[in-house]
Scaffold this motif. Structure first.
Motif, PDB file in Angstrom:
ATOM      1  N   THR A 268      22.540 -49.948 -71.223  1.00  0.00           N
ATOM      2  CA  THR A 268      21.610 -48.813 -71.213  1.00  0.00           C
ATOM      3  C   THR A 268      21.295 -48.300 -72.612  1.00  0.00           C
ATOM      4  O   THR A 268      20.400 -47.480 -72.769  1.00  0.00           O
ATOM      5  CB  THR A 268      22.181 -47.658 -70.369  1.00  0.00           C
TER       6      THR A 268
ATOM      7  N   HIS B 243      13.031 -47.522 -69.326  1.00  0.00           N
ATOM      8  CA  HIS B 243      13.136 -48.194 -68.021  1.00  0.00           C
ATOM      9  C   HIS B 243      12.538 -49.601 -68.015  1.00  0.00           C
ATOM     10  O   HIS B 243      12.916 -50.429 -67.205  1.00  0.00           O
ATOM     11  CB  HIS B 243      12.492 -47.340 -66.931  1.00  0.00           C
ATOM     12  N   ASP B 244      11.627 -49.912 -68.915  1.00  0.00           N
ATOM     13  CA  ASP B 244      10.986 -51.232 -68.951  1.00  0.00           C
ATOM     14  C   ASP B 244      11.504 -52.101 -70.109  1.00  0.00           C
ATOM     15  O   ASP B 244      10.837 -53.025 -70.544  1.00  0.00           O
ATOM     16  CB  ASP B 244       9.473 -51.082 -69.038  1.00  0.00           C
TER      17      ASP B 244
END
Length: 121
Positions: A65, A74-75
């Motif tokens: 993350t 997120h992409d």
């Protein structure tokens, strides 16, 4: 032995040496001495062109993350670059220090998810 004035040194218990295992993500040894060198873990890293162009090969770190304490969007995914195919190509998500594919060897980078493709055998 204590009564004769002799003291034996304490014994230090030494257990077997165990390798550290990273269960969160796969580890790439920056020295290139990676034990698992099979192509089944290789991914093609592409840049936006029509059609997208392969510029390097690397490894995907699913579940990561952050990169250098910076959150991934997120992409985006974390990748490690093992092989450079186009040293002069601009990477899709440049950093202050890394802007060209030729600067990415043995580094971790954020890469757009849609530009990372698993290489089949």
């Amino acid at each position: 032995m204590q009564s004769q004035g002799l003291v034996l040194p304490l014994e230090i218990e030494v257990g077997p040496s165990t390798a550290r295992v990273n269960t969160k993500e796969r580890y790439v040894d920056p020295s290139g001495n990676d034990l698992d060198t099979s192509d089944s873990n290789k991914y093609g890293l592409y840049i936006e062109e029509n059609p997208p162009r392969l510029v390097s090969l690397g490894r995907l770190y699913e579940g990561s993350t952050t990169i250098h304490n910076i959150p991934l969007l997120h992409d985006q995914v974390k990748v490690g670059v093992d092989e450079v195919r186009d040293v002069d190509a601009h990477i899709p998500i440049p950093t202050e220090k890394v802007k060209l594919v030729g600067q990415t060897l043995n580094t971790f980078l954020a890469w757009p998810t849609h530009l990372v493709k698993h290489l089949s055998e």
